[in-house]
Design a protein around this motif. Structure first.
Motif, PDB file in Angstrom:
ATOM      1  N   GLY A   1     -24.548  16.136  32.948  1.00  0.00           N
ATOM      2  CA  GLY A   1     -24.653  17.566  32.801  1.00  0.00           C
ATOM      3  C   GLY A   1     -24.495  18.002  31.358  1.00  0.00           C
ATOM      4  O   GLY A   1     -24.381  17.212  30.427  1.00  0.00           O
ATOM      5  N   LEU A   2     -24.494  19.259  31.197  1.00  0.00           N
ATOM      6  CA  LEU A   2     -24.386  19.852  29.874  1.00  0.00           C
ATOM      7  C   LEU A   2     -23.013  19.605  29.253  1.00  0.00           C
ATOM      8  O   LEU A   2     -22.902  19.450  28.047  1.00  0.00           O
ATOM      9  CB  LEU A   2     -24.638  21.357  29.995  1.00  0.00           C
ATOM     10  CG  LEU A   2     -24.660  22.156  28.713  1.00  0.00           C
ATOM     11  CD1 LEU A   2     -25.759  21.650  27.794  1.00  0.00           C
ATOM     12  CD2 LEU A   2     -24.866  23.620  29.015  1.00  0.00           C
ATOM     13  N   PHE A   3     -21.985  19.520  30.064  1.00  0.00           N
ATOM     14  CA  PHE A   3     -20.627  19.373  29.552  1.00  0.00           C
ATOM     15  C   PHE A   3     -20.029  18.006  29.881  1.00  0.00           C
ATOM     16  O   PHE A   3     -18.828  17.875  30.059  1.00  0.00           O
ATOM     17  CB  PHE A   3     -19.731  20.472  30.115  1.00  0.00           C
ATOM     18  CG  PHE A   3     -20.174  21.839  29.697  1.00  0.00           C
ATOM     19  CD1 PHE A   3     -20.015  22.253  28.393  1.00  0.00           C
ATOM     20  CD2 PHE A   3     -20.779  22.684  30.601  1.00  0.00           C
ATOM     21  CE1 PHE A   3     -20.430  23.517  28.003  1.00  0.00           C
ATOM     22  CE2 PHE A   3     -21.200  23.946  30.224  1.00  0.00           C
ATOM     23  CZ  PHE A   3     -21.033  24.362  28.916  1.00  0.00           C
ATOM     24  N   SER A   4     -20.843  16.985  29.957  1.00  0.00           N
ATOM     25  CA  SER A   4     -20.319  15.655  30.285  1.00  0.00           C
ATOM     26  C   SER A   4     -19.542  15.082  29.102  1.00  0.00           C
ATOM     27  O   SER A   4     -19.842  15.346  27.947  1.00  0.00           O
ATOM     28  CB  SER A   4     -21.454  14.718  30.675  1.00  0.00           C
ATOM     29  OG  SER A   4     -22.314  14.540  29.572  1.00  0.00           O
ATOM     30  N   LYS A   5     -18.529  14.316  29.424  1.00  0.00           N
ATOM     31  CA  LYS A   5     -17.691  13.717  28.389  1.00  0.00           C
ATOM     32  C   LYS A   5     -18.354  12.457  27.853  1.00  0.00           C
ATOM     33  O   LYS A   5     -18.916  11.665  28.599  1.00  0.00           O
ATOM     34  CB  LYS A   5     -16.323  13.342  28.947  1.00  0.00           C
ATOM     35  CG  LYS A   5     -15.395  14.488  29.115  1.00  0.00           C
ATOM     36  CD  LYS A   5     -14.024  13.938  29.454  1.00  0.00           C
ATOM     37  CE  LYS A   5     -12.996  15.017  29.323  1.00  0.00           C
ATOM     38  NZ  LYS A   5     -11.654  14.500  29.540  1.00  0.00           N
TER      39      LYS A   5
END
Length: 74
Positions: free
Chosen positions: A2-6
């Motif tokens: 996703g857009l905020f994956s670590k």
């Protein structure tokens, strides 16, 4: 993903405590010899020993020793 994956964080290199302890001892001896007389043979020998040990140490050990020496005022 996703857009905020670590992003995976790299694992830090292991530190050899004996090597760091040796570097600290030699670094403190070099500084103490410099405080007494920077033109003495004792200082040159201590500096050579520290530099030889520092070059042969792993980068993680070098960083740990350098940080500890700075933290303690050496």
């Amino acid at each position: 993903m996703g857009l905020f994956s670590k992003k995976p964080t790299p694992t830090p290199a292991p530190i050899n405590r004996d090597a760091v302890r040796t570097l600290l001892k030699l670094g403190m001896a070099e500084t103490d010899a410099a405080d007494r007389d920077i033109d003495s043979r004792e200082f040159r020998d201590a500096k050579a020993k520290f530099e030889r040990a520092f070059r042969s140490a792993a980068p993680a050990d070098q960083a740990a020793a350098y940080d500890a020496l700075r933290r303690h005022g050496y």
